[in-house]
Each structure stands twice: as structure tokens, then as C-alpha cells.
Design a protein around this motif. Structure first.
Motif, mmCIF file in Angstrom:
data_model
loop_
_atom_site.group_PDB
_atom_site.id
_atom_site.type_symbol
_atom_site.label_atom_id
_atom_site.label_comp_id
_atom_site.label_asym_id
_atom_site.label_seq_id
_atom_site.Cartn_x
_atom_site.Cartn_y
_atom_site.Cartn_z
ATOM 1 N N LEU A 241 0.775 -0.997 0.506
ATOM 2 C CA LEU A 241 -0.260 -0.319 -0.230
ATOM 3 C C LEU A 241 0.869 0.710 -0.206
ATOM 4 C CD1 LEU A 241 -2.599 -1.127 2.891
ATOM 5 C CD2 LEU A 241 -3.075 -0.842 -0.101
ATOM 6 N N ARG A 242 2.031 1.708 -0.559
ATOM 7 C CA ARG A 242 2.896 3.025 -0.868
ATOM 8 C C ARG A 242 2.404 3.374 -1.362
ATOM 9 N NH1 ARG A 242 8.300 4.767 0.132
ATOM 10 N NH2 ARG A 242 8.859 2.822 1.316
ATOM 11 N N GLY A 243 2.298 4.527 -1.278
ATOM 12 C CA GLY A 243 1.425 5.612 -2.180
ATOM 13 C C GLY A 243 -0.185 5.823 -1.487
ATOM 14 N N PHE A 244 -0.568 4.905 -0.956
ATOM 15 C CA PHE A 244 -1.445 5.184 -0.504
ATOM 16 C C PHE A 244 -2.119 5.987 0.656
ATOM 17 C CE2 PHE A 244 -1.995 2.032 -3.954
ATOM 18 C CZ PHE A 244 -2.895 2.573 -4.799
ATOM 19 N N GLU A 245 -0.665 6.129 1.286
ATOM 20 C CA GLU A 245 -0.716 6.472 2.842
ATOM 21 C C GLU A 245 -2.087 7.640 3.090
ATOM 22 O OE1 GLU A 245 1.826 5.786 0.854
ATOM 23 O OE2 GLU A 245 3.534 5.060 1.924
ATOM 24 N N HIS A 246 -1.705 8.443 2.380
ATOM 25 C CA HIS A 246 -2.871 9.388 2.971
ATOM 26 C C HIS A 246 -4.016 9.949 2.152
ATOM 27 C CE1 HIS A 246 0.822 11.182 4.756
ATOM 28 N NE2 HIS A 246 1.535 11.407 3.979
ATOM 29 N N LYS A 247 -4.632 8.272 1.498
ATOM 30 C CA LYS A 247 -5.859 8.241 0.828
ATOM 31 C C LYS A 247 -7.048 7.494 2.086
ATOM 32 C CE LYS A 247 -4.947 8.212 -2.731
ATOM 33 N NZ LYS A 247 -5.200 9.532 -4.471
ATOM 34 N N TYR A 248 -8.424 8.220 2.836
ATOM 35 C CA TYR A 248 -9.015 7.556 3.183
ATOM 36 C C TYR A 248 -9.995 6.698 3.032
ATOM 37 C CZ TYR A 248 -8.864 11.521 5.722
ATOM 38 O OH TYR A 248 -7.583 13.227 6.499
ATOM 39 N N PRO A 249 -10.214 5.217 3.800
ATOM 40 C CA PRO A 249 -11.337 3.909 3.315
ATOM 41 C C PRO A 249 -11.647 3.782 1.906
ATOM 42 C CG PRO A 249 -11.037 4.307 6.073
ATOM 43 C CD PRO A 249 -10.857 5.721 5.091
#
Length: 257
Positions: free
Chosen positions: A123-131
Motif C-alpha cells: 500500500l505504498r502511495g496510499f498512506e494518505h488516502k481515506y478508506p
């Protein structure tokens, strides 16, 4: 070395008509083992997992963990359910570090641990996304990362891939094995999918219909990496189906291929 020693565990739910869910379970789970627990709906496999997690107490019998009698929950046992239950107002990174935050771990250590496990689950690159930005499979990866971030000795998984589509499920199985081989955790994996249980596990524990008893234990000695169409694995699957059909109950047929 033993991770868990389950000694005569039974579980009865009370009320006007008491229901026995588990009956006289005796089982040893080795440190570093990947154990699949397989059974029809209602056989008590999730109840057994919750007892191992310390979320429920057995009605009789006892569980020993790491040489001591189990008395409740603990960070040494991470739990992953079918629903990852991510907080929608927190980013994926903030969800993964949640347990560390509750424990008062310093921010720098939390950040490093969260990033490590987000990288490990892809999930690198999705750290600051919301569920709500993530697919079902990605949410489940985040749930696994959150459990691993607390550095548990054991990962307890209750049908974690049951809510995703078939192709995503296969990919998550492959990913889980890579994580298991990298982390060397003990994994107890509950499922009602015969092929999944065999593909993942070192052993497959087959429970009978309610009240759940150990019907049979199947050893899966095929080295990893495995192929799903391997003749040895298919033979074990067939042996499990034969054992299922030997139990004369309609509930015993509630499995998937």
C-alpha cells in the motif's frame, strides 16, 4: 515450541435453551505454524478464534499461550476480521498506527512501523488516502498492516478474505503467504473454503457441525511456493471433502471449492 495449547475447551451460550458451540477441543499450535481451521457455518470456528484472542472465555477447559494460562487480550495476538473496520475519518496511515498511538509509542516510531507494514502489504502511495478511496482488497491489506504494526507474535484471522471477489481473494492469499514468510509469525486462519485452507496451511483442522469438535487434522507437507492445481494439494482437498461427506448432516456441506 508451542504457541497455543488448547486443553478440553468447550463453549456453551446460555439462555432459556443453552447452545453448545464447541465441545472438548484439544489442540496444540506450534510457534511459527500456519494453521487453517475449516468448518461449516455455525460450527464454532470463529468462537474458537475469539477464545484464542481472549475476547471470549471458554465455558470449560483452558488455553495456554507461550507457556502461561491465557487470561485475556494482549498485543502479542493481532486479530484480523472479515470486516477490517477502518475508521473512515482517519487516513490509511492513521488507521495503521492507531494501536501504537493508543499505547503511547512516540510519533517517529509509529511512523516508521506504519510505513514498514504499509510497504509490506503493498500500500505504498496510499498512506494518505481515506478508506472510501480503497477497494475491498486494499482495505483488507490495511487491516492486516494495522494488526502487524503492533508486532504481535500471533496473527489470528477470521475469514479475512470472505468479502472480496474471487480473483482478489487469490491475490490476497499469495500476499498473505509472502507476509507470513517474511515475518515468521504464527498464523491461525479461519475459513470455510477448502481450497483456501489447503493452499495456505501447514495443517488443516476440520471441525464437525455444531457443536464443533475436531473431526480430523490434515497435514499439508507440500513445500512453498505452491501451485493451486498441484496434484498433492488436490488430493488433500478430496480427502477433506470425503471426511465432510462422512458426516451425515446437511450443515456439513456448507463449504466452497
Amino acid at each position: 515450541m508451542e504457541a497455543f495449547s488448547i486443553r478440553g475447551v468447550s463453549k456453551v451460550y446460555g439462555g432459556s435453551t443453552p447452545t453448545e458451540t464447541l465441545s472438548d477441543i484439544h489442540l496444540t499450535i506450534q510457534d511459527g505454524e500456519f494453521l487453517s481451521i475449516l468448518g461449516p457455518s455455525g460450527c464454532g470456528k470463529s468462537t474458537l478464534l475469539e477464545i484464542l484472542a481472549g475476547l471470549q472465555l471458554p465455558t470449560s477447559g483452558e488455553v495456554w499461550f507461550g507457556g502461561e494460562k491465557l487470561k485475556g487480550t494482549g498485543i502479542e495476538r493481532g486479530v484480523v476480521f472479515q470486516d477490517p473496520s477502518l475508521y473512515p475519518w482517519r487516513t490509511i496511515y492513521k488507521n495503521v498506527e492507531l494501536g501504537l498511538e493508543f499505547r503511547g509509542i512516540p510519533k517517529k516510531e509509529r511512523r516508521e512501523a506504519a510505513q514498514r507494514y504499509l510497504d509490506l502489504v503493498g500500500l505504498r502511495g496510499f498512506e494518505h488516502k481515506y478508506p472510501h478511496h480503497l477497494s475491498g482488497g486494499m482495505k483488507q491489506r490495511a487491516g492486516i498492516a494495522r494488526a502487524l504494526a503492533n508486532s504481535p507474535e500471533v496473527l489470528l484471522m477470521d475469514e479475512p478474505f470472505g468479502a472480496v471477489d474471487h480473483l482478489t481473494r487469490l491475490q490476497l492469499q499469495d500476499d498473505l503467504l509472502k507476509i507470513w514468510e517474511a515475518e515468521k509469525k504464527t498464523v491461525v486462519f479461519v475459513t470455510h473454503d477448502v481450497s483456501e485452507a489447503v493452499f495456505l496451511g501447514d495443517r488443516v483442522v476440520l471441525l464437525s457441525p455444531r457443536p464443533g469438535r475436531i473431526n480430523q487434522i490434515f497435514q499439508v507437507s507440500k513445500p512453498r511456493p505452491r501451485k493451486r492445481d498441484d496434484v498433492e494439494l488436490l488430493k488433500i482437498q478430496n480427502d477433506i471433502y470425503a471426511a465432510i461427506h462422512d458426516v451425515k448432516s446437511q450443515d456439513s456441506l456448507e463449504f466452497t471449492i
